[in-house]
Scaffold this motif. Structure first.
Motif, PDB file in Angstrom:
ATOM      1  N   THR A 189     -66.337  67.196  15.958  1.00 29.87           N
ATOM      2  CA  THR A 189     -65.908  66.141  16.873  1.00 29.87           C
ATOM      3  C   THR A 189     -66.813  64.927  16.699  1.00 29.87           C
ATOM      4  O   THR A 189     -68.032  65.070  16.689  1.00 29.87           O
ATOM      5  N   ARG A 190     -66.197  63.750  16.524  1.00 22.30           N
ATOM      6  CA  ARG A 190     -66.987  62.521  16.394  1.00 22.30           C
ATOM      7  C   ARG A 190     -66.420  61.445  17.296  1.00 22.30           C
ATOM      8  O   ARG A 190     -65.229  61.424  17.567  1.00 22.30           O
ATOM      9  N   GLU A 191     -67.298  60.532  17.716  1.00 21.84           N
ATOM     10  CA  GLU A 191     -66.822  59.381  18.482  1.00 21.84           C
ATOM     11  C   GLU A 191     -66.320  58.325  17.512  1.00 21.84           C
ATOM     12  O   GLU A 191     -67.006  57.994  16.542  1.00 21.84           O
ATOM     13  N   VAL A 192     -65.139  57.794  17.771  1.00 23.98           N
ATOM     14  CA  VAL A 192     -64.600  56.734  16.918  1.00 23.98           C
ATOM     15  C   VAL A 192     -64.146  55.566  17.802  1.00 23.98           C
ATOM     16  O   VAL A 192     -63.926  55.731  18.999  1.00 23.98           O
ATOM     17  N   ASP A 238     -66.322  55.577  11.233  1.00 24.11           N
ATOM     18  CA  ASP A 238     -65.904  55.895  12.618  1.00 24.11           C
ATOM     19  C   ASP A 238     -64.982  54.828  13.207  1.00 24.11           C
ATOM     20  O   ASP A 238     -65.063  54.483  14.396  1.00 24.11           O
ATOM     21  N   ILE A 239     -64.108  54.309  12.336  1.00 24.33           N
ATOM     22  CA  ILE A 239     -63.105  53.324  12.772  1.00 24.33           C
ATOM     23  C   ILE A 239     -61.736  53.929  12.532  1.00 24.33           C
ATOM     24  O   ILE A 239     -61.434  54.376  11.418  1.00 24.33           O
ATOM     25  N   THR A 278     -54.934  46.283  16.281  1.00 26.66           N
ATOM     26  CA  THR A 278     -54.556  45.734  17.584  1.00 26.66           C
ATOM     27  C   THR A 278     -55.799  45.604  18.467  1.00 26.66           C
ATOM     28  O   THR A 278     -56.127  46.517  19.228  1.00 26.66           O
ATOM     29  N   PRO A 279     -56.478  44.445  18.366  1.00 28.37           N
ATOM     30  CA  PRO A 279     -57.662  44.229  19.205  1.00 28.37           C
ATOM     31  C   PRO A 279     -57.242  44.151  20.677  1.00 28.37           C
ATOM     32  O   PRO A 279     -56.142  43.676  20.981  1.00 28.37           O
ATOM     33  N   THR A 280     -58.102  44.620  21.551  1.00 21.44           N
ATOM     34  CA  THR A 280     -57.811  44.552  22.993  1.00 21.44           C
ATOM     35  C   THR A 280     -58.942  43.802  23.685  1.00 21.44           C
ATOM     36  O   THR A 280     -59.996  43.562  23.061  1.00 21.44           O
ATOM     37  N   PRO A 281     -58.760  43.445  24.958  1.00 19.94           N
ATOM     38  CA  PRO A 281     -59.845  42.760  25.682  1.00 19.94           C
ATOM     39  C   PRO A 281     -61.095  43.631  25.801  1.00 19.94           C
ATOM     40  O   PRO A 281     -62.156  43.137  26.127  1.00 19.94           O
ATOM     41  N   LEU A 282     -60.958  44.933  25.522  1.00 17.00           N
ATOM     42  CA  LEU A 282     -62.108  45.830  25.677  1.00 17.00           C
ATOM     43  C   LEU A 282     -62.896  46.056  24.392  1.00 17.00           C
ATOM     44  O   LEU A 282     -63.914  46.746  24.409  1.00 17.00           O
ATOM     45  N   HIS A 283     -62.431  45.493  23.270  1.00 18.97           N
ATOM     46  CA  HIS A 283     -63.221  45.575  22.037  1.00 18.97           C
ATOM     47  C   HIS A 283     -64.299  44.491  22.103  1.00 18.97           C
ATOM     48  O   HIS A 283     -63.975  43.303  22.152  1.00 18.97           O
ATOM     49  N   ASP A 284     -65.576  44.894  22.085  1.00 26.33           N
ATOM     50  CA  ASP A 284     -66.639  43.889  22.248  1.00 26.33           C
ATOM     51  C   ASP A 284     -67.089  43.322  20.885  1.00 26.33           C
ATOM     52  O   ASP A 284     -66.599  43.746  19.834  1.00 26.33           O
ATOM     53  N   ASP A 285     -68.011  42.369  20.949  1.00 24.51           N
ATOM     54  CA  ASP A 285     -68.450  41.677  19.722  1.00 24.51           C
ATOM     55  C   ASP A 285     -69.093  42.639  18.727  1.00 24.51           C
ATOM     56  O   ASP A 285     -68.878  42.521  17.522  1.00 24.51           O
ATOM     57  N   ALA A 286     -69.883  43.586  19.223  1.00 22.96           N
ATOM     58  CA  ALA A 286     -70.555  44.526  18.320  1.00 22.96           C
ATOM     59  C   ALA A 286     -69.523  45.380  17.589  1.00 22.96           C
ATOM     60  O   ALA A 286     -69.636  45.627  16.381  1.00 22.96           O
ATOM     61  N   GLN A 287     -68.492  45.813  18.315  1.00 22.75           N
ATOM     62  CA  GLN A 287     -67.429  46.605  17.674  1.00 22.75           C
ATOM     63  C   GLN A 287     -66.687  45.758  16.644  1.00 22.75           C
ATOM     64  O   GLN A 287     -66.310  46.239  15.576  1.00 22.75           O
ATOM     65  N   MET A 288     -66.491  44.477  16.957  1.00 22.18           N
ATOM     66  CA  MET A 288     -65.803  43.563  16.024  1.00 22.18           C
ATOM     67  C   MET A 288     -66.665  43.344  14.769  1.00 22.18           C
ATOM     68  O   MET A 288     -66.133  43.370  13.652  1.00 22.18           O
ATOM     69  N   ASP A 289     -67.979  43.153  14.947  1.00 17.64           N
ATOM     70  CA  ASP A 289     -68.885  43.003  13.793  1.00 17.64           C
ATOM     71  C   ASP A 289     -68.757  44.211  12.873  1.00 17.64           C
ATOM     72  O   ASP A 289     -68.636  44.078  11.652  1.00 17.64           O
ATOM     73  N   HIS A 290     -68.796  45.372  13.469  1.00 18.61           N
ATOM     74  CA  HIS A 290     -68.732  46.618  12.691  1.00 18.61           C
ATOM     75  C   HIS A 290     -67.381  46.736  11.974  1.00 18.61           C
ATOM     76  O   HIS A 290     -67.329  47.159  10.813  1.00 18.61           O
ATOM     77  N   LEU A 291     -66.314  46.323  12.622  1.00 19.70           N
ATOM     78  CA  LEU A 291     -64.983  46.366  12.001  1.00 19.70           C
ATOM     79  C   LEU A 291     -64.949  45.472  10.758  1.00 19.70           C
ATOM     80  O   LEU A 291     -64.515  45.889   9.675  1.00 19.70           O
ATOM     81  N   VAL A 292     -65.413  44.239  10.910  1.00 16.60           N
ATOM     82  CA  VAL A 292     -65.351  43.269   9.808  1.00 16.60           C
ATOM     83  C   VAL A 292     -66.194  43.757   8.631  1.00 16.60           C
ATOM     84  O   VAL A 292     -65.719  43.779   7.484  1.00 16.60           O
TER      85      VAL A 292
END
Ligand SMILES: *Cc1c(COP(=O)(O)O)cnc(C)c1O
Length: 410
Positions: free
Chosen positions: A44-47, A352-353, A373-387
């Motif tokens: 089990t992993r957090e994604v 983990d994406i 599908t970005p949501t209002p709950l995706h924060d900047d750190a999560q966005m940095d990691h995505l890019v």
């Protein structure tokens, strides 16, 4: 026939084509959206989920959960019947009133899903309006196509988002025949938006009804969030507005909103409405709370659009080939089924994406993509990691960047 062998062979064919679907085994964590647990290979992993249709995170909002808890304590788990035979709970009645007001229509009707709403309404119109002809956008969702097919009326397919082509087809049809023009507002694979006013101009010119699927716009567009028709100020020109309660509303269920007479007609003649048990009261209560919240919280829509625009801009700046979507959907082109699956697997396994690959038949061969599908709950750190992760995966797999794809296409 050897049934087992036949089933096995067809599945083997799907696998050979790279079209076999493997579901990500997720366990959502209430209060931590978009983070979820992913069960895979006994671990089990957090994604971070980047492809949810819970576009605004409403499925975990406190007001929605409180309403569901209260209703389940008051009424129990199930509705206890079809709408006609003991299954109309007061929460259904309240939700239909809310949906009518939300859509600025006289009445609304609930279905167990958006799929059933489309299928039932379009098949009922097609089958029961004498000599009915349905005009359907070329990229309409499977639920509309199945409804139209099942109604067995005449049908014509007009070019995607093309009022001139619709006009040509309507002009060629018998003047007195009943006509229905069916289309969507936001198309969820490319993220483009229909020219609703222009399509209405054409439909009105030929005295055709209009049927609008707002599934990917409900909660997200317009001052109160009922959809693009509200944003564009054209709701009064749409005969039937259809939507889902399972995407931005965050729960499950579907609806149509229309005139009293039209809703009463589908209520009385639509088999998929009549012969299916109604949704649990707690589900209706949760939907009601979600819609009431969304009507009064436009800031969630502003934040949602900002997150989507930021995601598109940041990926594009790094050469990741984002389609020029005009909505909250961020389609990233891969153009090859196997590469698309590999990219998705690598993002999940090593970064983990979670972004599900979208392959044929959902999109045409050669246009396979990752749909973010970005949501209002995706924060900047999560966005940095995505890019950063997308850039790494693009390099590691040698997927063409934006300019290179253009070159390859020439
Ligand atoms: C998802 C979807 C539906 C079906 O809605 P559900 O509530 O999920 O059954 C209908 N139309 C479109 C365009 C969709 O994407």
């Amino acid at each position: 026939m050897d049934y087992e062998q036949y089933f096995g062979k067809r599945i083997a064919d799907l696998k050979a084509d790279g079209r076999y679907r493997v579901f990500a085994d997720l366990e959502r964590i209430c209060g931590r959206f978009p983070v979820a647990l992913n069960h895979r290979d006994g671990k089990t992993r957090e994604v971070v989920v980047w492809c949810s249709n819970d576009y605004l995170g409403m499925g975990q909002r406190a007001e929605v959960l409180a309403a569901a808890h209260e209703a389940i304590d008051r009424c129990g788990a199930g509705a206890g019947g079809t709408r006609n035979i003991s299954g109309t709970n007061h929460y259904h009645v309240l939700l239909e009133q809310e949906l009518a007001a939300f859509n600025a229509k006289e009445a609304a009707l609930l279905f167990t899903s958006g799929y059933v709403a489309n299928q039932t309404t379009l098949s009922t119109l097609g089958a029961t309006l004498p000599g009915c002809i349905i005009f359907s956008d070329a990229l309409n969702h499977n639920s509309m196509i199945e409804g139209i097919r099942h109604g067995r009326s005449h049908k014509h397919i007009f070019k995607h988002n093309d009022p001139a082509d619709l006009d040509r087809l309507l002009a060629a049809a018998p003047k007195d025949a009943p006509k229905v023009v069916a289309f969507e507002s936001v198309y969820s694979m490319d993220g483009d938006i229909a020219p609703i006013a222009e399509l209405c101009d054409v439909a009105e010119k030929h005295n055709a009804m209009t049927y609008l699927d707002e599934v990917h716009a409900v909660g997200m567009y317009g001052a109160e969030g009922s959809g693009v028709a509200e944003r564009d100020g054209v709701r009064d020109r749409i005969t039937i507005i259809q939507g889902t309660l399972a995407k931005a509303i965050g729960v499950v269920g579907g609806y149509i909103a229309a005139s009293q007479a039209c809703v009463d007609y589908i209520r009385s003649f639509g088999p998929g409405f009549i012969f299916s048990s109604s949704m649990p009261p707690a589900t209706a209560a949760a939907c009601l709370a979600s819609i009431r919240y969304l009507r009064h919280h436009p800031e969630l829509r502003v934040k949602h659009q900002e997150r989507a625009a930021t995601c598109k801009r940041r990926l594009s700046e790094r050469g990741i080939p984002v389609l020029p979507s005009v909505s909250h959907i961020v389609p990233v082109m891969v153009g090859n089924a196997s590469l698309c699956k590999q990219a998705s697997d690598m993002l999940l396994d090593e970064y983990d994406i979670y972004v599900q690959p979208i392959n044929y038949p959902t999109v045409p061969v050669g246009t396979e993509r990752l749909r973010i599908t970005p949501t209002p709950l995706h924060d900047d750190a999560q966005m940095d990691h995505l890019v950063e992760s997308f850039c790494a995966v693009w390099d590691r797999l040698g997927i063409p960047k934006a300019g290179e794809q253009a070159k390859a296409a020439e």
